[in-house]
Design a protein around this motif. Structure first.
Motif, mmCIF file in Angstrom:
data_model
loop_
_atom_site.group_PDB
_atom_site.id
_atom_site.type_symbol
_atom_site.label_atom_id
_atom_site.label_comp_id
_atom_site.label_asym_id
_atom_site.label_seq_id
_atom_site.Cartn_x
_atom_site.Cartn_y
_atom_site.Cartn_z
ATOM 1 N N ASP A 13 19.712 -1.447 -8.183
ATOM 2 C CA ASP A 13 19.702 -1.449 -9.646
ATOM 3 C C ASP A 13 20.930 -2.194 -10.160
ATOM 4 N N ALA A 14 21.387 -3.188 -9.389
ATOM 5 C CA ALA A 14 22.630 -3.896 -9.706
ATOM 6 C C ALA A 14 22.506 -4.797 -10.934
ATOM 7 N N ASN A 15 21.345 -5.367 -11.168
ATOM 8 C CA ASN A 15 21.172 -6.286 -12.291
ATOM 9 C C ASN A 15 20.779 -5.542 -13.559
ATOM 10 N N ALA A 16 21.120 -6.107 -14.702
ATOM 11 C CA ALA A 16 20.780 -5.503 -15.986
ATOM 12 C C ALA A 16 19.272 -5.593 -16.222
ATOM 13 N N GLN A 17 18.681 -4.490 -16.603
ATOM 14 C CA GLN A 17 17.259 -4.382 -16.939
ATOM 15 C C GLN A 17 16.331 -4.775 -15.797
ATOM 16 N N THR A 18 16.815 -4.710 -14.572
ATOM 17 C CA THR A 18 16.008 -5.082 -13.412
ATOM 18 C C THR A 18 16.260 -4.103 -12.271
ATOM 19 N N VAL A 19 15.194 -3.706 -11.601
ATOM 20 C CA VAL A 19 15.328 -2.915 -10.383
ATOM 21 C C VAL A 19 14.544 -3.614 -9.274
ATOM 22 N N THR A 20 15.003 -3.469 -8.052
ATOM 23 C CA THR A 20 14.289 -3.976 -6.889
ATOM 24 C C THR A 20 13.577 -2.798 -6.249
ATOM 25 N N VAL A 21 12.254 -2.918 -6.106
ATOM 26 C CA VAL A 21 11.437 -1.829 -5.590
ATOM 27 C C VAL A 21 10.844 -2.243 -4.249
ATOM 28 N N SER A 22 11.035 -1.404 -3.236
ATOM 29 C CA SER A 22 10.472 -1.656 -1.919
ATOM 30 C C SER A 22 9.171 -0.874 -1.792
ATOM 31 N N VAL A 23 8.070 -1.600 -1.567
ATOM 32 C CA VAL A 23 6.748 -0.979 -1.444
ATOM 33 C C VAL A 23 6.324 -1.073 0.012
ATOM 34 N N GLU A 24 5.989 0.078 0.591
ATOM 35 C CA GLU A 24 5.595 0.134 1.998
ATOM 36 C C GLU A 24 4.102 0.379 2.107
ATOM 37 N N ARG A 25 3.463 -0.359 3.020
ATOM 38 C CA ARG A 25 2.052 -0.122 3.278
ATOM 39 C C ARG A 25 1.852 0.055 4.775
ATOM 40 N N ARG A 26 0.851 0.826 5.128
ATOM 41 C CA ARG A 26 0.550 1.086 6.532
ATOM 42 C C ARG A 26 -0.801 0.464 6.877
ATOM 43 N N LEU A 27 -0.856 -0.181 8.040
ATOM 44 C CA LEU A 27 -2.106 -0.766 8.494
ATOM 45 C C LEU A 27 -2.212 -0.637 10.000
ATOM 46 N N LYS A 28 -3.399 -0.802 10.476
ATOM 47 C CA LYS A 28 -3.647 -0.674 11.907
ATOM 48 C C LYS A 28 -3.646 -2.050 12.562
ATOM 49 N N HIS A 29 -2.951 -2.200 13.677
ATOM 50 C CA HIS A 29 -2.915 -3.455 14.411
ATOM 51 C C HIS A 29 -4.324 -3.760 14.931
ATOM 52 N N GLN A 33 -4.446 -1.222 17.924
ATOM 53 C CA GLN A 33 -4.862 -0.042 17.169
ATOM 54 C C GLN A 33 -3.693 0.912 16.880
ATOM 55 N N LYS A 34 -2.512 0.358 16.789
ATOM 56 C CA LYS A 34 -1.319 1.151 16.483
ATOM 57 C C LYS A 34 -0.997 0.996 14.997
ATOM 58 N N THR A 35 -0.551 2.059 14.352
ATOM 59 C CA THR A 35 -0.206 2.004 12.939
ATOM 60 C C THR A 35 1.115 1.260 12.767
ATOM 61 N N ILE A 36 1.112 0.261 11.872
ATOM 62 C CA ILE A 36 2.291 -0.566 11.604
ATOM 63 C C ILE A 36 2.705 -0.361 10.165
ATOM 64 N N ARG A 37 4.024 -0.297 9.922
ATOM 65 C CA ARG A 37 4.539 -0.189 8.566
ATOM 66 C C ARG A 37 5.061 -1.544 8.126
ATOM 67 N N LYS A 38 4.545 -2.049 7.018
ATOM 68 C CA LYS A 38 5.024 -3.306 6.449
ATOM 69 C C LYS A 38 5.560 -3.007 5.068
ATOM 70 N N SER A 39 6.654 -3.679 4.711
ATOM 71 C CA SER A 39 7.214 -3.452 3.387
ATOM 72 C C SER A 39 7.470 -4.786 2.698
ATOM 73 N N LYS A 40 7.463 -4.744 1.383
ATOM 74 C CA LYS A 40 7.722 -5.924 0.573
ATOM 75 C C LYS A 40 8.527 -5.488 -0.638
ATOM 76 N N LYS A 41 9.427 -6.364 -1.078
ATOM 77 C CA LYS A 41 10.262 -6.048 -2.231
ATOM 78 C C LYS A 41 9.746 -6.763 -3.471
ATOM 79 N N TYR A 42 9.727 -6.032 -4.569
ATOM 80 C CA TYR A 42 9.334 -6.581 -5.863
ATOM 81 C C TYR A 42 10.458 -6.334 -6.854
#
Length: 76
Positions: A13-29, A33-42
């Protein structure tokens, strides 16, 4: 077309009026067939600087606020 809503955790939350949000999603390889966690920042618009690092928030698509901001915080 409906606007997408994502849920994630505020990482910065370092910038004024802006936050960086990390969104995590889970999917199967596809092969292992192993569950993988992928994340992306918005980067999301937070007009009142109400959210701090570690807060769980929901963000929604919106018209561009700047070069990198295409999302705004919906609620905590």
């Amino acid at each position: 077309m409906p606007k997408r809503i994502l849920q994630g955790v505020v990482t910065s939350d370092a910038n004024a009026q802006t936050v960086t949000v990390s969104v995590e999603r889970r999917l199967k390889h596809p092969v292992l067939q192993k569950t993988i966690r992928k994340s992306k920042k918005y980067r999301a618009h937070d007009p009142n600087n109400a959210y701090k690092a570690g807060d769980a928030v929901r963000i929604i698509e919106c018209a561009p606020y700047s070069k990198t901001k295409r999302w705004e915080v919906l609620e905590a």
